[in-house]
Design a protein around this motif. Structure first.
Motif, PDB file in Angstrom:
ATOM      1  N   ILE A 129      15.513  67.537  32.613  1.00  0.00           N
ATOM      2  CA  ILE A 129      15.649  68.111  31.265  1.00  0.00           C
ATOM      3  C   ILE A 129      17.123  68.223  30.882  1.00  0.00           C
ATOM      4  N   TYR A 130      17.936  68.682  31.825  1.00  0.00           N
ATOM      5  CA  TYR A 130      19.376  68.818  31.560  1.00  0.00           C
ATOM      6  C   TYR A 130      19.987  67.462  31.213  1.00  0.00           C
ATOM      7  N   ASN A 131      19.690  66.447  32.015  1.00  0.00           N
ATOM      8  CA  ASN A 131      20.271  65.126  31.774  1.00  0.00           C
ATOM      9  C   ASN A 131      19.739  64.490  30.496  1.00  0.00           C
ATOM     10  N   SER A 132      18.488  64.760  30.174  1.00  0.00           N
ATOM     11  CA  SER A 132      17.941  64.202  28.934  1.00  0.00           C
ATOM     12  C   SER A 132      18.628  64.775  27.709  1.00  0.00           C
ATOM     13  N   VAL A 133      19.151  66.000  27.832  1.00  0.00           N
ATOM     14  CA  VAL A 133      19.833  66.646  26.701  1.00  0.00           C
ATOM     15  C   VAL A 133      21.309  66.262  26.663  1.00  0.00           C
ATOM     16  N   PHE A 134      21.962  66.244  27.825  1.00  0.00           N
ATOM     17  CA  PHE A 134      23.420  66.093  27.856  1.00  0.00           C
ATOM     18  C   PHE A 134      23.914  64.711  28.303  1.00  0.00           C
ATOM     19  N   THR A 135      23.018  63.854  28.773  1.00  0.00           N
ATOM     20  CA  THR A 135      23.440  62.532  29.235  1.00  0.00           C
ATOM     21  C   THR A 135      22.872  61.455  28.329  1.00  0.00           C
ATOM     22  N   ALA A 136      23.746  60.651  27.767  1.00  0.00           N
ATOM     23  CA  ALA A 136      23.311  59.572  26.875  1.00  0.00           C
ATOM     24  C   ALA A 136      22.587  58.488  27.671  1.00  0.00           C
ATOM     25  N   LYS A 137      21.493  57.977  27.106  1.00  0.00           N
ATOM     26  CA  LYS A 137      20.723  56.862  27.681  1.00  0.00           C
ATOM     27  C   LYS A 137      20.177  57.184  29.076  1.00  0.00           C
ATOM     28  N   PHE A 138      19.873  58.465  29.309  1.00  0.00           N
ATOM     29  CA  PHE A 138      19.325  58.833  30.624  1.00  0.00           C
ATOM     30  C   PHE A 138      17.911  58.310  30.791  1.00  0.00           C
ATOM     31  N   PHE A 139      17.096  58.427  29.721  1.00  0.00           N
ATOM     32  CA  PHE A 139      15.701  57.989  29.803  1.00  0.00           C
ATOM     33  C   PHE A 139      15.598  56.488  29.561  1.00  0.00           C
ATOM     34  N   GLN A 140      16.023  55.727  30.561  1.00  0.00           N
ATOM     35  CA  GLN A 140      15.880  54.280  30.550  1.00  0.00           C
ATOM     36  C   GLN A 140      15.297  53.833  31.876  1.00  0.00           C
ATOM     37  N   ILE A 141      14.560  52.725  31.861  1.00  0.00           N
ATOM     38  CA  ILE A 141      13.918  52.264  33.095  1.00  0.00           C
ATOM     39  C   ILE A 141      14.941  51.931  34.164  1.00  0.00           C
ATOM     40  N   ASN A 142      16.108  51.431  33.759  1.00  0.00           N
ATOM     41  CA  ASN A 142      17.148  51.102  34.738  1.00  0.00           C
ATOM     42  C   ASN A 142      17.674  52.340  35.448  1.00  0.00           C
ATOM     43  N   THR A 143      17.725  53.470  34.721  1.00  0.00           N
ATOM     44  CA  THR A 143      18.160  54.722  35.345  1.00  0.00           C
ATOM     45  C   THR A 143      17.195  55.126  36.448  1.00  0.00           C
ATOM     46  N   LEU A 144      15.894  54.982  36.178  1.00  0.00           N
ATOM     47  CA  LEU A 144      14.873  55.297  37.186  1.00  0.00           C
ATOM     48  C   LEU A 144      15.021  54.398  38.406  1.00  0.00           C
ATOM     49  N   TRP A 145      15.157  53.090  38.169  1.00  0.00           N
ATOM     50  CA  TRP A 145      15.274  52.160  39.293  1.00  0.00           C
ATOM     51  C   TRP A 145      16.542  52.418  40.103  1.00  0.00           C
ATOM     52  N   ASN A 146      17.647  52.723  39.409  1.00  0.00           N
ATOM     53  CA  ASN A 146      18.897  53.028  40.119  1.00  0.00           C
ATOM     54  C   ASN A 146      18.744  54.272  40.987  1.00  0.00           C
ATOM     55  N   MET A 147      18.057  55.279  40.448  1.00  0.00           N
ATOM     56  CA  MET A 147      17.855  56.516  41.202  1.00  0.00           C
ATOM     57  C   MET A 147      17.021  56.245  42.457  1.00  0.00           C
ATOM     58  N   LEU A 148      15.947  55.477  42.306  1.00  0.00           N
ATOM     59  CA  LEU A 148      15.089  55.180  43.460  1.00  0.00           C
ATOM     60  C   LEU A 148      15.820  54.309  44.481  1.00  0.00           C
ATOM     61  N   SER A 149      16.616  53.348  44.008  1.00  0.00           N
ATOM     62  CA  SER A 149      17.379  52.487  44.920  1.00  0.00           C
ATOM     63  C   SER A 149      18.376  53.297  45.733  1.00  0.00           C
ATOM     64  N   GLN A 150      19.049  54.241  45.063  1.00  0.00           N
ATOM     65  CA  GLN A 150      20.029  55.079  45.750  1.00  0.00           C
ATOM     66  C   GLN A 150      19.367  56.061  46.706  1.00  0.00           C
ATOM     67  N   THR A 151      18.091  56.379  46.471  1.00  0.00           N
ATOM     68  CA  THR A 151      17.384  57.355  47.307  1.00  0.00           C
ATOM     69  C   THR A 151      16.761  56.712  48.536  1.00  0.00           C
ATOM     70  N   ALA A 152      16.607  55.396  48.538  1.00  0.00           N
ATOM     71  CA  ALA A 152      15.821  54.710  49.575  1.00  0.00           C
ATOM     72  C   ALA A 152      16.253  55.079  50.994  1.00  0.00           C
ATOM     73  N   SER A 153      17.532  54.924  51.303  1.00  0.00           N
ATOM     74  CA  SER A 153      17.986  55.187  52.673  1.00  0.00           C
ATOM     75  C   SER A 153      17.833  56.671  53.023  1.00  0.00           C
ATOM     76  N   LEU A 154      18.141  57.555  52.080  1.00  0.00           N
ATOM     77  CA  LEU A 154      17.975  58.995  52.325  1.00  0.00           C
ATOM     78  C   LEU A 154      16.505  59.338  52.537  1.00  0.00           C
ATOM     79  N   MET A 155      15.605  58.649  51.834  1.00  0.00           N
ATOM     80  CA  MET A 155      14.176  58.916  51.994  1.00  0.00           C
ATOM     81  C   MET A 155      13.721  58.630  53.424  1.00  0.00           C
ATOM     82  N   PHE A 156      14.204  57.523  53.996  1.00  0.00           N
ATOM     83  CA  PHE A 156      13.865  57.200  55.383  1.00  0.00           C
ATOM     84  C   PHE A 156      14.330  58.322  56.314  1.00  0.00           C
TER      85      PHE A 156
END
Length: 331
Positions: free
Chosen positions: A41-68
């Motif tokens: 919610i915070y990023n959707s209000v204060f971060t431009a272009k946060f709600f984009q599919i690329n943002t989601l994919w980037n977040m999941l890609s960056q989380t992959a190693s930490l998830m393991f």
């Protein structure tokens, strides 16, 4: 009449107490999800272009190693232990795999040898805790230093670029019209695998029993030593996979930086996900949400132009908050 009123008052107080406990339990078990929602919610209000599919994919890609790493850490903590060496094991995995790819060109062999080396680290960790009866925190602090030094000695402290066909497939390839990164697939798979191990296997029941009470587990015929050694082996395996993912994502092997602070992020993700540091039930979905939260914190810090070190401060605060809530719930 007075007794009836007194009984009603006691019943009303009991209901309020139960209601309060239920609310605290709900917050503890879903804290990671709630905090993810707040940050979104915070990023959707204060971060431009946060709600984009690329943002989601980037977040999941960056989380992959930490998830393991987080899945392995959650199982270790569920057994009443902790593993502070996962970041250093990641460095060993990426270093050995990268160097062997450069030396032989055989990617499959390089990956297998890297995994074997990391399993050896897990065996050492388990032996120190289960057979030598060292405190997990002390033992892991020692092995953390040794493993990081091993990786740095092996690579001579030099970062090298690694050109890997399999690495490009994992880290750079995107699927379907919505361009989903391939790296999301092994991340989802490892969550499902960890959930299967914990929920559907006898070993998962043993881990929870050992985490709840080692003495009781022993009297029930469970091999406490074997279980503890197995969780450290599993944690090392997950960390080895995380190290190779980081190798493929970065395209370089660097024993000085790969895996740094991952143990803190994984512990933060596990505790905020609802798994008690004292051991017991492993809450893997909460831990997965916690891993996403760690990435969201880093992304939020970057979006708002705050220094990266502030992300580590926030993660430390999250660990303290989670432990405080768990302590309050026990009391």
């Amino acid at each position: 009449m007075h007794r009836i009123i007194e009984k009603k008052g006691v019943a009303l107080m009991s209901r309020k107490q139960i209601s309060k406990t239920s609310v605290i339990d709900f917050i503890i078990n879903n804290a990671a999800i709630l905090m993810c929602v707040i940050l979104i919610i915070y990023n959707s209000v204060f971060t431009a272009k946060f709600f984009q599919i690329n943002t989601l994919w980037n977040m999941l890609s960056q989380t992959a190693s930490l998830m393991f790493v987080t899945m392995g850490m959650t199982i270790v903590i569920s057994a009443g232990c902790t593993d502070l060496s996962v970041g250093a094991i990641m460095a060993i995995s990426s270093s050995i795999c990268g160097e062997l790819i450069l030396a032989t060109g055989n990617e499959a062999l390089a990956m297998l040898i890297a995994i074997a080396a990391c399993l050896l680290c897990g065996l050492v960790n388990g032996t120190l805790v289960a057979k030598c009866n060292l405190q997990p925190m002390v033992a892991m602090l020692v092995t953390r230093m040794v493993y990081r030094a091993w990786a740095q000695i092996y690579t001579s402290g030099i970062a090298r670029t690694v050109n890997s066909a399999f690495g490009r497939l994992i880290a750079q390839t995107r699927l379907f019209s919505f361009r989903m990164p391939v790296i999301v697939i092994p991340m989802v798979f490892i969550i499902c695998l960890a959930a299967f191990i914990v929920k559907k296997t006898r070993f998962g029941k043993y881990v929870e029993a050992v985490g709840n009470n080692q003495r009781t587990a022993y009297l029930c015929g469970i091999s406490v030593t074997g279980t503890i050694m197995a969780v450290y082996l599993l944690s090392a395996f997950f960390a080895s996979m995380a190290g190779m993912i980081e190798l493929f994502r970065s395209g370089a092997t660097d024993a000085n930086t790969i895996g740094i602070d991952y143990e803190m992020s994984a512990i933060a993700a596990t505790t905020i996900g609802g798994t008690s540091m004292r051991g017991g039930k492993a809450r893997l979905l909460g831990a997965a949400a916690g891993a996403l939260l760690m990435t969201l914190i880093t992304m939020t810090v970057n979006f708002t132009n705050i220094t990266y070190q502030m992300a580590n401060v926030l993660k430390a605060v999250i660990i303290i908050m989670a432990l405080a809530m768990q302590s309050a719930n026990r009391s």
